[in-house]
Design a protein around this motif. Structure first.
Motif, PDB file in Angstrom:
ATOM      1  N   GLN A   1       0.669  -1.936   0.108  1.00 61.16           N
ATOM      2  CA  GLN A   1       0.102  -0.166   0.354  1.00 61.16           C
ATOM      3  C   GLN A   1       1.283   1.182  -0.018  1.00 61.16           C
ATOM      4  OE1 GLN A   1      -2.993  -0.703  -0.732  1.00 61.16           O
ATOM      5  NE2 GLN A   1      -2.666  -3.212  -0.497  1.00 61.16           N
ATOM      6  N   HIS A   2       0.570   2.107  -1.102  1.00 62.61           N
ATOM      7  CA  HIS A   2       1.360   3.074  -0.981  1.00 62.61           C
ATOM      8  C   HIS A   2       0.743   4.816  -0.177  1.00 62.61           C
ATOM      9  CE1 HIS A   2       3.646   7.008  -2.869  1.00 62.61           C
ATOM     10  NE2 HIS A   2       4.494   6.447  -2.324  1.00 62.61           N
ATOM     11  N   GLU A   3       0.833   5.365   0.211  1.00 64.75           N
ATOM     12  CA  GLU A   3       0.975   6.606   0.793  1.00 64.75           C
ATOM     13  C   GLU A   3       1.969   7.462   0.570  1.00 64.75           C
ATOM     14  OE1 GLU A   3      -1.729   9.399  -0.040  1.00 64.75           O
ATOM     15  OE2 GLU A   3      -2.977   8.412   1.329  1.00 64.75           O
ATOM     16  N   TYR A   4       2.054   8.610   0.700  1.00 62.91           N
ATOM     17  CA  TYR A   4       3.411   9.466   0.700  1.00 62.91           C
ATOM     18  C   TYR A   4       4.243   9.395   1.997  1.00 62.91           C
ATOM     19  CZ  TYR A   4       3.750  11.317  -4.006  1.00 62.91           C
ATOM     20  OH  TYR A   4       3.683  11.283  -5.432  1.00 62.91           O
ATOM     21  N   GLY A   5       2.714   9.746   3.010  1.00 64.84           N
ATOM     22  CA  GLY A   5       2.819   9.224   4.356  1.00 64.84           C
ATOM     23  C   GLY A   5       3.393   8.606   5.856  1.00 64.84           C
ATOM     24  N   ILE A   6       3.124   7.743   4.529  1.00 63.55           N
ATOM     25  CA  ILE A   6       3.111   5.838   5.959  1.00 63.55           C
ATOM     26  C   ILE A   6       4.919   5.912   6.309  1.00 63.55           C
ATOM     27  CG2 ILE A   6       0.735   6.004   5.346  1.00 63.55           C
ATOM     28  CD1 ILE A   6       2.185   3.242   4.006  1.00 63.55           C
TER      29      ILE A   6
ATOM     30  N   LEU B   1      -1.677   2.790  -5.021  1.00 65.45           N
ATOM     31  CA  LEU B   1      -1.036   3.415  -5.119  1.00 65.45           C
ATOM     32  C   LEU B   1      -2.727   4.370  -4.431  1.00 65.45           C
ATOM     33  CD1 LEU B   1       0.806   4.875  -8.100  1.00 65.45           C
ATOM     34  CD2 LEU B   1       0.932   4.135  -5.980  1.00 65.45           C
ATOM     35  N   HIS B   2      -2.977   4.835  -3.124  1.00 68.00           N
ATOM     36  CA  HIS B   2      -4.071   5.786  -2.440  1.00 68.00           C
ATOM     37  C   HIS B   2      -4.109   7.052  -2.747  1.00 68.00           C
ATOM     38  CE1 HIS B   2      -5.317   2.316  -0.143  1.00 68.00           C
ATOM     39  NE2 HIS B   2      -4.475   2.033  -0.318  1.00 68.00           N
ATOM     40  N   THR B   3      -3.084   7.475  -3.456  1.00 71.07           N
ATOM     41  CA  THR B   3      -2.884   9.024  -4.034  1.00 71.07           C
ATOM     42  C   THR B   3      -2.211   9.682  -5.146  1.00 71.07           C
ATOM     43  OG1 THR B   3      -3.359   9.955  -1.694  1.00 71.07           O
ATOM     44  CG2 THR B   3      -2.307  11.694  -2.770  1.00 71.07           C
TER      45      THR B   3
ATOM     46  N   VAL C   1      -1.786   0.197  -8.577  1.00 69.91           N
ATOM     47  CA  VAL C   1      -2.818  -0.059  -9.282  1.00 69.91           C
ATOM     48  C   VAL C   1      -3.819   1.397  -8.843  1.00 69.91           C
ATOM     49  CG1 VAL C   1      -4.999  -1.158  -8.364  1.00 69.91           C
ATOM     50  CG2 VAL C   1      -3.788  -3.122  -8.256  1.00 69.91           C
ATOM     51  N   THR C   2      -5.017   1.595  -9.231  1.00 73.08           N
ATOM     52  CA  THR C   2      -5.425   2.832  -9.251  1.00 73.08           C
ATOM     53  C   THR C   2      -6.389   2.299  -8.954  1.00 73.08           C
ATOM     54  OG1 THR C   2      -6.039   3.670 -10.983  1.00 73.08           O
ATOM     55  CG2 THR C   2      -3.031   4.289 -10.187  1.00 73.08           C
ATOM     56  N   MET C   3      -7.349   3.278  -7.653  1.00 68.02           N
ATOM     57  CA  MET C   3      -9.225   2.842  -7.471  1.00 68.02           C
ATOM     58  C   MET C   3      -9.608   3.491  -8.309  1.00 68.02           C
ATOM     59  SD  MET C   3      -8.313   1.466  -3.365  1.00 68.02           S
ATOM     60  CE  MET C   3      -6.819   2.220  -3.008  1.00 68.02           C
ATOM     61  N   THR C   4      -9.123   4.428  -9.701  1.00 70.06           N
ATOM     62  CA  THR C   4     -10.468   5.136 -10.488  1.00 70.06           C
ATOM     63  C   THR C   4      -9.811   5.354 -11.498  1.00 70.06           C
ATOM     64  OG1 THR C   4      -9.293   7.659  -9.613  1.00 70.06           O
ATOM     65  CG2 THR C   4     -11.282   6.061  -8.101  1.00 70.06           C
TER      66      THR C   4
ATOM     67  N   VAL D   1      -8.681  10.995  -4.752  1.00 72.86           N
ATOM     68  CA  VAL D   1      -9.298  10.402  -6.245  1.00 72.86           C
ATOM     69  C   VAL D   1      -9.477   8.861  -5.469  1.00 72.86           C
ATOM     70  CG1 VAL D   1      -7.440  11.365  -7.538  1.00 72.86           C
ATOM     71  CG2 VAL D   1      -6.596   9.806  -6.055  1.00 72.86           C
ATOM     72  N   THR D   2      -9.397   8.767  -4.496  1.00 65.35           N
ATOM     73  CA  THR D   2     -10.212   7.187  -3.943  1.00 65.35           C
ATOM     74  C   THR D   2     -10.543   7.973  -2.430  1.00 65.35           C
ATOM     75  OG1 THR D   2      -7.946   6.019  -4.683  1.00 65.35           O
ATOM     76  CG2 THR D   2      -9.183   5.390  -3.125  1.00 65.35           C
ATOM     77  N   SER D   3     -11.718   7.663  -2.570  1.00 61.42           N
ATOM     78  CA  SER D   3     -12.681   7.622  -1.320  1.00 61.42           C
ATOM     79  C   SER D   3     -12.951   5.914  -0.345  1.00 61.42           C
ATOM     80  CB  SER D   3     -13.340   8.589  -1.118  1.00 61.42           C
ATOM     81  OG  SER D   3     -14.537   8.014   0.046  1.00 61.42           O
ATOM     82  N   GLY D   4     -13.056   5.405   0.403  1.00 63.53           N
ATOM     83  CA  GLY D   4     -13.008   3.906   0.885  1.00 63.53           C
ATOM     84  C   GLY D   4     -14.658   4.532   1.583  1.00 63.53           C
ATOM     85  N   VAL D   5     -14.808   5.517   2.150  1.00 65.57           N
ATOM     86  CA  VAL D   5     -15.732   6.036   2.376  1.00 65.57           C
ATOM     87  C   VAL D   5     -17.394   6.087   1.680  1.00 65.57           C
ATOM     88  CG1 VAL D   5     -17.790   7.757   3.909  1.00 65.57           C
ATOM     89  CG2 VAL D   5     -15.707   7.480   4.986  1.00 65.57           C
ATOM     90  N   LEU D   6     -16.294   6.624   0.428  1.00 61.67           N
ATOM     91  CA  LEU D   6     -17.363   6.652  -0.473  1.00 61.67           C
ATOM     92  C   LEU D   6     -17.556   5.708  -1.302  1.00 61.67           C
ATOM     93  CD1 LEU D   6     -18.899   8.491  -2.909  1.00 61.67           C
ATOM     94  CD2 LEU D   6     -17.009   9.058  -4.157  1.00 61.67           C
ATOM     95  N   ILE D   7     -17.139   4.627  -1.536  1.00 56.62           N
ATOM     96  CA  ILE D   7     -17.707   3.711  -1.655  1.00 56.62           C
ATOM     97  C   ILE D   7     -18.206   2.756  -1.192  1.00 56.62           C
ATOM     98  CG2 ILE D   7     -16.337   1.537  -2.572  1.00 56.62           C
ATOM     99  CD1 ILE D   7     -16.030   2.860  -4.671  1.00 56.62           C
TER     100      ILE D   7
END
Length: 378
Positions: A81-86, A110-112, A136-139, A278-284
């Protein structure tokens, strides 16, 4: 059936990546496939390993990526899982030497994907994509942004949507008043203040709506700002005269409780300030549960809701937010029409379907690997 090593934040850490990774790992190993989590932790995290965690990469550990890579190499495929801040290092750069040290195929999620990255962020992401076996991108929006704004190989990029739990069969708590809902970790940028102002514009409805804001304050916000944002929301609600109609649930709901809460909502409100998301788990989750959504025009909402199961409004515009919510609550037939647009989407968004696509991608990478090794040794 390949075995899976997962690299991510992971429960008991509470963040979107941890929740996503936990659900994906559980689904991919549900049929007996072997798997293990390499958990990334930061300052203040509970360092005790939970079920399924086989190694912990702590931000305190110099060059911790070496041991993390060694553990991931014991599996057939690494899902990162990739996010710049983790990850440790500037912009999380320590994930790059880890990827280069892997001897097994890797899938980077890619989460962002930033529209205007810094030079360092752009270079780092380009190198990550070049090193990964697949990305993988989610959108579609994230994929397009990646292909247009970054020097990457299009053949490496696959779009697989964010997964959602099955909430449709959950018991519904019927409420006497219309119920608005926002959930997720709380902090500046969540836009709850715009929802409160919208709620104040809906006080002429009979009965008047109630609004639930469910979720704890983000740990990083607590670390730097305490509960300043939440306290400000309480003050604003009192000033607007709607404090009595707002229920702040300062808890982290488990899946069952969250399902009941989502299904009790008449409208899910996502008033986010972000123009990058570009990705929102809450929206999904909301869409898959069949609940109408009103969201600001962040990229994932525009892609999923335009002409679909919800309404999109401008950012930081409580009048537009209130008008959209009002339409859903009072316009005859609108909720049914929006629900009808969900049905073709929902089956593809649930975790079994989403995980199956990751499984197919992993199998393709592992099947291709012997030929690559053979060619390299020829």
């Amino acid at each position: 059936m390949p075995s899976y090593g997962f690299l991510s934040t992971h429960p008991p850490t509470r963040c979107g990546l941890a929740t996503f990774n936990s659900a994906l790992a559980a689904q991919l190993t549900a049929d007996g496939a072997h798997g293990g989590i390499v958990r990334v932790t930061d300052h203040g995290d509970d360092q005790r390993p939970g079920p399924g965690v086989v190694h912990t990469w702590s931000a305190h550990t110099p060059a911790g990526w070496r041991d993390a890579a060694a553990v991931l190499n014991t599996f057939d495929v690494a899902i990162v899982q990739h996010e710049y801040g983790i990850y440790p290092g500037d912009d999380g750069e320590d994930v790059l030497p880890l990827l280069r040290r892997l001897t097994v195929p890797s899938i980077v999620v890619l989460h962002t994907v930033l529209r205007q990255p810094s030079a360092r962020q752009k270079s780092l992401l380009e190198q990550i994509v070049a090193t990964a076996g697949a990305v993988v991108t989610m959108t579609d929006t994230a994929r397009d942004r990646l292909l247009v704004g970054y020097a990457v190989s299009p053949g490496k990029v696959t779009v697989i949507p964010h997964g959602a739990a099955e909430h449709v069969g959950v018991h519904v708590d019927r409420r006497a008043r219309p119920h608005l809902l926002t959930w997720g970790l709380l902090g500046p940028g969540k836009g709850i203040e715009w929802s409160l102002r919208a709620l104040a514009r809906l006080q002429d409805l009979e009965p008047t709506p109630t609004y639930t804001v469910a979720g704890r304050t983000h740990p990083k916000v607590i670390e730097h700002q305490g509960e300043t944002y939440r306290s400000g929301l309480h003050r604003l609600g009192a000033q607007l005269g709607i404090a009595h109609a707002v229920d702040y649930q300062d808890v982290y709901h488990d899946l069952e409780a969250l399902g009941r809460l989502i299904r009790s909502a008449d409208v899910v409100v996502l008033p986010y300030d972000s123009r990058e998301q570009v990705t929102s788990g809450v929206l999904i989750e909301a869409v898959a549960a069949g609940v109408p959504v009103v969201a600001t025009a962040f990229p994932h909402a525009v892609e999923l809701l335009t002409g679909g199961p919800g309404l999109v409004v401008p950012h930081q515009d409580p009048a537009a937010l209130a008008a959209a919510i009002r339409r859903i609550l009072i316009e005859p037939g609108l909720t049914a029409r929006l629900a009808g647009r969900v049905r073709p989407l929902a089956a593809h968004l649930r975790w079994p379907a989403v995980a199956a696509r990751y499984g197919t991608l992993a199998e393709r990478l592992t099947e291709a690997r012997p030929a690559v090794v053979g060619a390299a040794s020829a």
